[in-house]
Scaffold this motif. Structure first.
Motif, PDB file in Angstrom:
ATOM      1  N   TYR A   1       0.847  -1.197   0.000  1.00  0.00           N
ATOM      2  CA  TYR A   1       0.000   0.000   0.000  1.00  0.00           C
ATOM      3  C   TYR A   1       0.888   1.255   0.000  1.00  0.00           C
ATOM      4  O   TYR A   1       2.051   1.198   0.368  1.00  0.00           O
ATOM      5  CB  TYR A   1      -0.932   0.006   1.214  1.00  0.00           C
TER       6      TYR A   1
ATOM      7  N   SER B   1       1.601   4.255   1.842  1.00  0.00           N
ATOM      8  CA  SER B   1       1.339   4.732   3.202  1.00  0.00           C
ATOM      9  C   SER B   1       1.416   6.254   3.306  1.00  0.00           C
ATOM     10  O   SER B   1       1.878   6.937   2.390  1.00  0.00           O
ATOM     11  CB  SER B   1       2.358   4.112   4.157  1.00  0.00           C
ATOM     12  N   ASP B   2       0.981   6.769   4.442  1.00  0.00           N
ATOM     13  CA  ASP B   2       1.114   8.203   4.710  1.00  0.00           C
ATOM     14  C   ASP B   2       2.581   8.613   4.685  1.00  0.00           C
ATOM     15  O   ASP B   2       2.917   9.706   4.219  1.00  0.00           O
ATOM     16  CB  ASP B   2       0.500   8.563   6.064  1.00  0.00           C
ATOM     17  N   THR B   3       3.469   7.739   5.177  1.00  0.00           N
ATOM     18  CA  THR B   3       4.905   8.018   5.149  1.00  0.00           C
ATOM     19  C   THR B   3       5.408   8.075   3.711  1.00  0.00           C
ATOM     20  O   THR B   3       6.205   8.942   3.356  1.00  0.00           O
ATOM     21  CB  THR B   3       5.679   6.938   5.945  1.00  0.00           C
ATOM     22  N   ASP B   4       4.922   7.161   2.856  1.00  0.00           N
ATOM     23  CA  ASP B   4       5.292   7.172   1.441  1.00  0.00           C
ATOM     24  C   ASP B   4       4.826   8.470   0.785  1.00  0.00           C
ATOM     25  O   ASP B   4       5.564   9.100   0.024  1.00  0.00           O
ATOM     26  CB  ASP B   4       4.660   5.985   0.701  1.00  0.00           C
ATOM     27  N   GLN B   5       3.600   8.860   1.077  1.00  0.00           N
ATOM     28  CA  GLN B   5       3.036  10.091   0.511  1.00  0.00           C
ATOM     29  C   GLN B   5       3.870  11.295   0.940  1.00  0.00           C
ATOM     30  O   GLN B   5       4.195  12.149   0.124  1.00  0.00           O
ATOM     31  CB  GLN B   5       1.585  10.256   0.975  1.00  0.00           C
ATOM     32  N   ALA B   6       4.223  11.362   2.213  1.00  0.00           N
ATOM     33  CA  ALA B   6       5.012  12.494   2.721  1.00  0.00           C
ATOM     34  C   ALA B   6       6.387  12.541   2.060  1.00  0.00           C
ATOM     35  O   ALA B   6       6.884  13.622   1.723  1.00  0.00           O
ATOM     36  CB  ALA B   6       5.144  12.397   4.239  1.00  0.00           C
TER      37      ALA B   6
ATOM     38  N   THR C   1      -3.066  13.514  -4.975  1.00  0.00           N
ATOM     39  CA  THR C   1      -2.489  12.409  -4.219  1.00  0.00           C
ATOM     40  C   THR C   1      -2.069  11.332  -5.200  1.00  0.00           C
ATOM     41  O   THR C   1      -2.384  11.398  -6.392  1.00  0.00           O
ATOM     42  CB  THR C   1      -3.494  11.841  -3.193  1.00  0.00           C
TER      43      THR C   1
END
Length: 86
Positions: free
Chosen positions: A30, A32-37, A76
Motif C-alpha cells: 500500500y 502509506s502516509d509516510t510514502d506520501q510524505a 495524491t
C-alpha cells in the motif's frame, strides 16, 4: 544519497525518471502516509511523472507489487489498476 543520484540523472539531457520503488517488509503493498510524505515533501510531488512502485515482502520473498501514479485532480497518488502477485 539516493535522492541526489536521481536528481543528477533526471537533470541530464535525454534522461527521465520513470519510476521510484521501495519495499514494505512484512506488510502489504500500500502507499502509506509516510510514502506520501516522502514523495510530496512540500505538498507537491518531487517527480510527478514517475510511477511509485511498492513491493510487499513477506517471509523474505516478494509477494505483491502495486503501482501508484500522481493524480493532479485528486492531489495524491492513486493506485494504478494492475496489481502483480508474485
Amino acid at each position: 544519497a539516493e535522492r541526489e543520484a536521481m536528481e543528477a540523472l533526471r537533470d541530464r539531457p535525454g534522461h527521465r525518471l520513470l519510476a521510484v520503488y521501495h519495499s514494505h517488509p512484512d506488510h502489504g503493498a500500500y502507499f502509506s502516509d509516510t510514502d506520501q510524505a516522502a514523495a510530496t515533501p512540500f505538498g507537491e510531488p518531487t517527480y510527478p511523472e514517475a510511477a511509485q512502485i511498492v513491493v510487499s515482502v513477506l517471509h523474505g520473498k516478494a509477494a505483491e507489487i502495486k503501482v501508484y501514479l500522481w493524480s493532479s485532480r485528486e492531489e495524491t497518488y492513486v493506485e494504478k489498476g494492475a496489481d502483480v502477485s508474485v
